[in-house]
Motif scaffolding. Structure first.
Motif, PDB file in Angstrom:
ATOM      1  N   ASP A   1      -4.690   7.128  11.062  1.00  0.00           N
ATOM      2  CA  ASP A   1      -5.701   6.256  11.660  1.00  0.00           C
ATOM      3  C   ASP A   1      -7.114   6.686  11.259  1.00  0.00           C
TER       4      ASP A   1
ATOM      5  N   TRP B   1      -5.530  -3.094   7.559  1.00  0.00           N
ATOM      6  CA  TRP B   1      -5.414  -1.745   8.136  1.00  0.00           C
ATOM      7  C   TRP B   1      -6.816  -1.360   8.603  1.00  0.00           C
TER       8      TRP B   1
ATOM      9  N   LYS C   1      -0.951   4.910   4.636  1.00  0.00           N
ATOM     10  CA  LYS C   1      -0.791   3.996   5.768  1.00  0.00           C
ATOM     11  C   LYS C   1       0.580   4.173   6.424  1.00  0.00           C
TER      12      LYS C   1
END
Length: 410
Positions: free
Chosen positions: A235, A258, A230
């Motif tokens: 992504d 997330w 992260k």
């Protein structure tokens, strides 16, 4: 004199008929290696009934149940299957010990569907040195399809590398500007997935992959590698974990608020074994792939194959979790072995078992998803090569797009 000649001719004809008859009998003679006889076929198995991969033990239990069903129906060409399964606790040294016990002590004809990449890797050289089939390992490692180096080892499910290539192709198509983070188990399983992704991304791999983080089977949690991924700005998360760690990863990603595009290894997409324990809502939107019909998908409620599967469970394994696709996996791979054994006829030698396994032509098990078949040849030890992309909707896996083949591996 004429009577003497006729007598001689009759004697010669009789001898000739006997010779032809004897030849025919000899040709049709039954052939056996250790582990097979007129009444029995001994099949060995090594399973993770305990340890960090014990979630896969249901596979071995479903296989034992399926063989009981086959025996109740008369067996294989009149022979009953004696299925001998031992626990290795997902430990490679223990797997070697159990393989020796099965081959040298129990004298099984073959070892079928031993569970786990590391365990199968540990016994591969031994099995090939002994010339005993290591048939259809419960692992998608690429190394199970190398007939030149290991002619006695043949895989079954699509390879992890192939699956990794498929996910890479999907990312290039759907997230071409992705920042990719990869979480993987630090063994042949994880490294095969990792290699497949890099192969699939090709010359874009270096720019697109922003983080690679591994974990060990002995680790208590995988929080640390996930936090590193992260922090790297990923992504897209490629989650190449086994069941226990997949549950942890899905939960942790949700806790961190997330929202990466999340791809999950097919070995860990069981609704009952992973998605429910992780929290159904936490898994919503995750992408995976598979090759077997999902028992949680209502689309198969009236499907003949899944009705037969459910009826089988009613009688032979009523305590099975019907939401766990691993119970479809065990059923299907056991069906494949039964097919090979039946094709072997009365020649139940280890050499003939491998010959039949390496000559499967378009076998269409009813539990396979549409468009997916089983096929092998003496130079192709990868029976299943295609996967259907899936997306989790919070309750079940929903197929999308077309069946994909990552690579033809030889």
């Amino acid at each position: 004199m004429r009577n003497i000649e006729l007598s001689r001719l009759a004697t010669f004809a009789g001898c000739l008929a006997f010779a032809v008859s004897f030849n025919g009998l000899a040709h049709a003679q039954k052939k056996y290696d250790p582990g097979a006889n007129d009444t029995e076929i001994k099949i060995g198995n090594i399973c993770a009934y305990s340890g960090p991969a014990s979630a896969y033990a249901t596979v071995c239990r479903i296989e034992a149940a399926y063989f009981r069903k086959i025996n109740d129906e008369g067996g294989i060409n009149g022979r009953k299957i004696n299925f001998i399964s031992y626990d290795d606790a997902y430990s490679p040294p223990k797997a070697v010990e159990q393989a020796r016990k099965l081959v040298e002590g129990d004298e099984v004809l073959l070892i079928f569907n031993p569970v786990g990449t590391a365990s199968n890797a540990a016994i591969q050289k031994y099995m090939n040195a002994k010339k005993v089939p290591q048939l259809f390992p419960a692992s998608g490692a690429t190394k199970w399809g190398n007939p030149k180096a290991y002619p006695w080892t043949m895989g079954w499910q699509p390879t992890f590398r192939n699956e990794g290539i498929i996910y890479a192709k999907m990312i290039l198509r759907d997230q071409p500007n992705a920042k990719v983070g990869i979480l993987y188990q630090n063994d042949d399983l994880g490294k095969d997935y990792l290699a497949g992704v890099k192969d699939g991304l090709g010359d874009k791999a270096k720019a697109m992959i922003v983080a690679e983080a591994s974990y060990e089977l002995a680790d208590a949690t995988i929080d640390s590698p996930l936090l590193r991924i992260k922090a790297a700005g990923a992504d897209v998360l490629l989650n190449f974990t086994t069941s226990k760690f997949a549950v942890q990863a899905i939960r942790k990603v949700a806790e961190m608020t997330w929202k990466p595009v999340h791809y999950l290894a097919s070995v860990s997409q069981s609704v009952g074994g992973v998605m429910k324990p992780a929290g159904l809502e936490s898994g919503k939107g995750i992408i995976s792939s598979y090759y077997l019909k999902d028992p949680t998908d209502p689309a198969w409620n009236r499907n003949d194959a899944m009705i037969k599967w459910s009826t089988f469970l009613d009688k032979y394994f009523p305590e099975a979790d019907r939401s766990n696709v691993l119970n479809v996996y065990g059923y299907a791979v056991a069906q494949t072995l039964v097919y090979v054994l039946r094709q072997s006829g009365d020649d139940l030698t280890r050499e003939n078992i491998m010959k039949q396994a390496a000559n499967i032509k378009d076998l269409r098990l009813q539990t396979l998803l549409p468009g997916i078949i089983i096929g092998t040849s003496p130079t192709d030890y990868y029976p299943i090569k295609a996967l259907q992309p899936l997306r989790f909707d919070g309750e079940k896996w929903v197929p999308f797009g077309s069946v994909l083949v990552g690579a033809t591996e030889k």
